[in-house]
Design an enzyme around this catalytic site. Structure first.
Site, short mmCIF file in Angstrom:
data_model
loop_
_atom_site.label_atom_id
_atom_site.label_comp_id
_atom_site.label_asym_id
_atom_site.label_seq_id
_atom_site.Cartn_x
_atom_site.Cartn_y
_atom_site.Cartn_z
N LYS A 197 65.11 97.18 3.62
CA LYS A 197 64.61 98.28 4.42
C LYS A 197 63.44 98.85 3.66
O LYS A 197 63.60 99.42 2.58
CB LYS A 197 65.69 99.35 4.59
CG LYS A 197 65.18 100.60 5.27
CD LYS A 197 66.30 101.55 5.56
CE LYS A 197 65.78 102.76 6.32
NZ LYS A 197 66.85 103.65 6.72
N LYS A 252 64.40 95.48 8.21
CA LYS A 252 63.59 96.35 9.06
C LYS A 252 62.43 96.96 8.30
O LYS A 252 62.55 97.13 7.09
CB LYS A 252 64.48 97.42 9.70
CG LYS A 252 64.76 98.68 8.88
CD LYS A 252 65.76 99.50 9.63
CE LYS A 252 65.82 100.93 9.25
NZ LYS A 252 67.02 101.59 9.71
C1 PBG Z 1 67.88 106.42 8.01
C2 PBG Z 1 67.46 105.56 9.15
C3 PBG Z 1 66.13 105.43 9.57
C4 PBG Z 1 66.13 104.57 10.66
C5 PBG Z 1 67.45 104.19 10.90
N1 PBG Z 1 68.27 104.81 9.95
C6 PBG Z 1 64.89 106.07 9.14
C7 PBG Z 1 64.66 106.54 7.78
O1 PBG Z 1 64.90 105.82 6.81
O2 PBG Z 1 64.22 107.66 7.67
C8 PBG Z 1 64.89 104.19 11.40
C9 PBG Z 1 65.05 103.58 12.73
C10 PBG Z 1 63.85 103.59 13.59
O3 PBG Z 1 62.73 103.98 13.20
O4 PBG Z 1 64.01 103.18 14.75
N2 PBG Z 1 69.08 106.22 7.43
#
Ligand code: PBG
Length: 327
Positions: A197, A252
């Site tokens: 991530k 992601k």
């Molecule tokens: C945080 C989380 C995020 C997303 C899913 N879970 C964003 C972040 O790290 O601030 C992003 C998903 C998206 O942008 O669709 N635990």
């Protein structure tokens, strides 16, 4: 003869159909679902199909569509009211909170659909970080956070979640959560770690939708999320997550990290899930914003690229729209 006629294999629909290497089906898709209580649900979201905030009483209708479309799983994101968010994220294990009520309703309305929940504290803390923040240094504390993630995970399983998606990026959480689940007898709960991530600007619309990021320029999560510049680092974390007991892993944002999916797939056979995040979804739908999805759309192209790179499934806010219009 050295000259090759590659176009022979593309020359007619039947041959193109016969030799198509990858396919996208509704069974590959996981619908991302935002849930909220009445006040937040009434506020405008990203303005694209699939990004609306559903009230608990609207979930039955949504789940009817999900089942009819053949989508096997939903990923839930509760947009908790700012008033329930605290420094210590206590709402994360509230057995009657928004997430718990949503899960109960989905299990009632669609008992055969898988429910994936997000393990991380950001939807429950008043600062929006995924973990506990040390007040003096501002650091997100790893081991203290992992303890709370274990508590959150056990609570989510009690609420009825089938698969836990660990999106927090703390070290050692897969092992700690796996051990706690085993000890509690939850042997069939899927643990899906976000292994790659990256600290991405493409989460901005998500943060707006779940409405916790009031930080100008966006919250800085670079002390726990991986730099978009680093591929080897992501692979090291991926290997460790599987050793610690992850059943599958998430990459992601999806289209930014197709190379990582291909590398992971070449290393191990563990199922991979691509997460097409909010910013990607907005970009990909920009061309057809006000129209229904069309054949050969950027959405299809993006999703089939994830499959080509090795993903077994894809989380997207557009799952229903794609399944109902493109497949
Ligand atoms: C945080 C989380 C995020 C997303 C899913 N879970 C964003 C972040 O790290 O601030 C992003 C998903 C998206 O942008 O669709 N635990």
């Amino acid at each position: 003869m050295n000259f090759k006629r590659f176009r022979r294999l593309r020359s007619a629909p039947w041959v193109r159909e016969m030799f198509q290497e990858t396919r996208l089906t509704a069974a590959d898709l996981i619908q991302g679902v935002f849930v909220a209580d009445a006040k937040l649900a009434a506020e405008p979201g990203m303005g694209l199909p699939g990004t609306e905030r559903y009230r608990v009483d609207q979930l039955e209708g949504l789940m009817e569509r999900v089942q009819k479309a053949g989508i096997p799983c939903v990923a839930l994101f509760p947009c908790n009211d700012p008033t329930v968010r605290t420094e210590g994220a206590e709402e994360a294990w509230n057995p009657d909170g928004l997430l718990a009520r949503s899960i109960r309703e989905i299990r009632r309305a669609a008992p055969d659909v898988g429910i994936m929940t997000d393990v991380a504290l950001d939807l429950y803390t008043n600062h929006g970080h995924d973990g506990v923040v040390d007040p003096s240094s501002g650091d997100v504390l790893n081991d203290e956070t992992v303890e709370l993630l274990v508590k959150q995970s056990l609570a989510q399983v009690e609420m009825g979640a089938h698969a836990l998606a660990l999106s927090d990026m703390m070290d050692g959480r897969v092992l700690a959560i796996r051990e706690a689940l085993e000890e509690a007898g939850h042997i069939n709960t899927l643990l899906i770690s976000h292994s790659a991530k990256t600290a991405s600007s493409l989460y901005a619309y998500y943060r707006k939708t779940v409405s916790f990021d009031a930080t100008p320029g966006g919250l800085d999560k670079r002390s726990y999320q991986i730099s978009p510049a680093n591929g080897d680092e992501a692979i090291r974390e991926y290997v460790a997550d599987i050793e610690e007991g992850a059943d599958a892993t998430i990459v992601k944002p999806a289209i930014m990290n197709l190379d990582l999916m291909a590398r992971m797939k070449a290393l191990q056979e563990t199922p991979l899930i691509a997460f097409q995040v909010s910013g990607e979804y907005m970009m990909l739908r920009a061309m057809d914003r006000d129209q229904p999805l069309v054949e050969k759309s950027p959405m299809w192209e993006s999703l089939i690229s994830c499959k080509r790179a090795g993903a077994s499934a894809i989380i997207t806010y557009g799952a229903l729209d794609v399944a109902e219009n493109l497949l």
